[in-house]
Design an enzyme around this catalytic site. Structure first.
Site, PDB file in Angstrom:
ATOM      1  N   SER A 219      44.783  42.517  46.919  1.00  0.00           N
ATOM      2  CA  SER A 219      44.048  41.337  46.451  1.00  0.00           C
ATOM      3  C   SER A 219      43.107  40.842  47.548  1.00  0.00           C
ATOM      4  O   SER A 219      41.986  40.427  47.275  1.00  0.00           O
ATOM      5  CB  SER A 219      45.021  40.233  46.052  1.00  0.00           C
ATOM      6  OG  SER A 219      45.730  39.800  47.180  1.00  0.00           O
ATOM      7  N   ARG A 223      39.267  41.016  46.459  1.00  0.00           N
ATOM      8  CA  ARG A 223      38.619  39.727  46.248  1.00  0.00           C
ATOM      9  C   ARG A 223      37.281  39.685  47.000  1.00  0.00           C
ATOM     10  O   ARG A 223      36.242  39.351  46.427  1.00  0.00           O
ATOM     11  CB  ARG A 223      39.517  38.602  46.740  1.00  0.00           C
ATOM     12  CG  ARG A 223      38.886  37.222  46.564  1.00  0.00           C
ATOM     13  CD  ARG A 223      39.755  36.115  47.099  1.00  0.00           C
ATOM     14  NE  ARG A 223      41.049  36.099  46.439  1.00  0.00           N
ATOM     15  CZ  ARG A 223      42.172  36.488  47.004  1.00  0.00           C
ATOM     16  NH1 ARG A 223      42.164  36.909  48.258  1.00  0.00           N
ATOM     17  NH2 ARG A 223      43.305  36.458  46.347  1.00  0.00           N
ATOM     18  N   ASN A 227      33.646  39.936  45.051  1.00  0.00           N
ATOM     19  CA  ASN A 227      32.705  38.812  45.158  1.00  0.00           C
ATOM     20  C   ASN A 227      31.381  39.256  45.752  1.00  0.00           C
ATOM     21  O   ASN A 227      30.306  38.901  45.249  1.00  0.00           O
ATOM     22  CB  ASN A 227      33.302  37.711  46.020  1.00  0.00           C
ATOM     23  CG  ASN A 227      34.115  36.740  45.198  1.00  0.00           C
ATOM     24  OD1 ASN A 227      33.552  35.942  44.468  1.00  0.00           O
ATOM     25  ND2 ASN A 227      35.417  36.831  45.292  1.00  0.00           N
TER      26      ASN A 227
END
Lengths: 299, 156
Positions: A219, A223, A227
């Site tokens: 994660s 992440r 992004n």
């Protein structure tokens, strides 16, 4: 992107790779075919350069750091360090001199890598295309150059695996192998009955805990990667609008103008995102390190 | 999403940067921050102490001033007392001296008076003797009656 696959024809208009050894891939398909035995020169170049920039600036400030009235660069560096120190003190309860420098490195380095996103999307790739064409004789359209290292999953996974490695190292160091294993297998479900405990609960616990353990680095890196990749994608899509101006019509010019406005708005919004992503990466790394140091968890 | 050596390279770079940061960047900056913090705290403490001392000194100054005023009042009072004493003593002295002078003058006057009287008496005696001699002439032998005449003169 060098590799050593001999005798393959992957790129249009190119001969088969003649000799073994490290060399640049000539197109996307060839890069794809290289597999693990290759390295992304662009990502490495930018991440190392930005990291060195960070190290250089901060070392300079650290060298002239005095307890007297600070000025300019020292003020800035102290402000950043104090901010990091506060964050670490807030979430990290153990005692480890590595965590604060790690947090500082993550925050500044990730921020700098993300910051490359704000440079207009085609400047540096065009420059790289020119360099590749002039000095390496490559077709400028085939020079693929990624400017934002954090849009390369290799970079984000490299960092999150490093954090994960530190997590495992300190977990085992603080709790011992037995303690770490117990953490993975003895909760959330436990029973007084040993048969029930070891035959049913331990496997279930292990599956649950192992997945949550693996989810941490995954994660963390996904992440940041997601992004930044999405942000860069939107920059590229907006940049496509500028092409409308080449039609020469009023509508085309209006579209290009709208693209400019959108570019500005997205860039301003992106300033927030790049900082936030760097901060989230740092905070989560601190929290994971804190979890690794928690010894007295009674389950 | 094709993974390759970049992953490992990035990890190694990351570890290197952390190590460098931990060794050469973080400690000097934190050190400077802590030293400055201590310095500022010391400075503030010293300032507070100085203020406190100033207040104490002010109080002490007021006290000293008051004491000095009291002392000055005492000195003035004593001086006044002493002055009045001196004046009184001088007046007494003057009085005594005057009295003494008066006495001396009176004594001199008396002396003079006595002397004059003696003289006068002597002369009276002489006169009386002369008168008596003239009266008695032949009758009275001056030498025979000398003792008697002397007694007479002493009784005068």
């Amino acid at each position: 992107m060098p590799q050593s696959a001999v005798g393959q024809t992957l790129c249009e208009g190119m001969g088969a790779v003649e000799k073994a050894g490290w060399q640049f891939a000539h197109c996307g398909a060839e890069a794809q075919a290289m597999g693990f035995n290759s390295i992304n020169i662009d990502t490495m170049f930018w991440s190392v350069s930005l990291g060195l920039l960070f190290i250089w600036v901060f070392r300079k400030a650290a060298k002239m750091a005095t307890a007297d009235v600070p000025s300019g660069l020292q003020n800035f560096v102290e402000w950043v360090c104090e901010f990091i120190d506060t964050s670490v003190r807030g979430s990290f309860t153990g005692k480890n001199d590595l965590v604060a420098p790690m947090a500082l490195t993550i925050f500044i380095w990730v921020f700098l890598m993300n910051f490359m996103d704000l440079i207009p999307v085609d400047w540096l790739p065009a420059l790289a295309g020119w360099v590749g064409h002039t000095f390496f004789g490559a077709d400028p359209h085939h020079v693929f150059f990624k400017v934002v290292p954090s849009t390369d999953p290799n970079a984000t996974f490299g960092m999150s695996f490093a954090v994960f490695g530190l997590m495992l190292f300190y977990s085992i160091k603080m709790k011992g192998v037995g303690g770490f294993t117990a953490e993975l297998t003895m909760h959330p479900f436990s029973s007084k009955n040993p048969i029930l405990q070891y035959l049913i609960f331990v496997p279930i616990n292990f599956v649950l805990e192992f997945v949550s353990l693996l989810a941490k680095p995954l994660s963390l890196s996904l992440r940041l990667y997601g992004n930044m990749y999405a942000g860069e994608m939107i920059f590229i899509l907006i940049a496509l609008l500028f092409g409308m101006a080449s039609s020469g019509t009023i509508g085309g010019w209006l579209g290009a103008g709208a693209g400019g406005l959108m570019q500005l708005g997205w860039a301003i919004f992106h300033i927030l995102i790049i900082t936030l992503q760097a901060f989230i990466f740092m905070t989560l790394a601190i929290v994971y390190m804190d979890m690794a140091h928690q010894v007295d968890e009674a389950h | 999403m094709n993974f390759n050596y970049t992953l490992i390279g990035q990890s190694i770079t990351f570890f290197f940067f952390i190590w460098f940061c931990m060794k050469f960047v973080w400690p000097p900056i934190m050190n400077a921050l802590h030293t400055r913090k201590a310095k500022i705290a010391d400075g503030l403490a010293a300032a507070e102490k100085g203020q406190h001392e100033e207040e104490l000194a002010k109080n002490r100054a007021v006290e000293i001033l008051k004491e000095a005023k009291d002392q000055a009042g005492d000195v003035i009072r004593q001086a006044e007392k002493r002055a009045s004493e001196i004046v009184e003593a001088a007046a007494n002295d003057a009085k005594a001296e005057g009295e003494r002078l008066v006495h001396a003058a009176q004594a001199e006057i008396e002396q003079n008076m006595t002397r004059a009287r003696e003289e006068l008496r002597g002369q009276v005696v002489t006169l009386a003797v002369a008168g008596a001699g003239k009266v008695l002439k032949k009758e009275i032998d001056e030498k025979a009656n000398e003792d008697l005449l002397k007694d007479l003169a002493a009784q005068l």
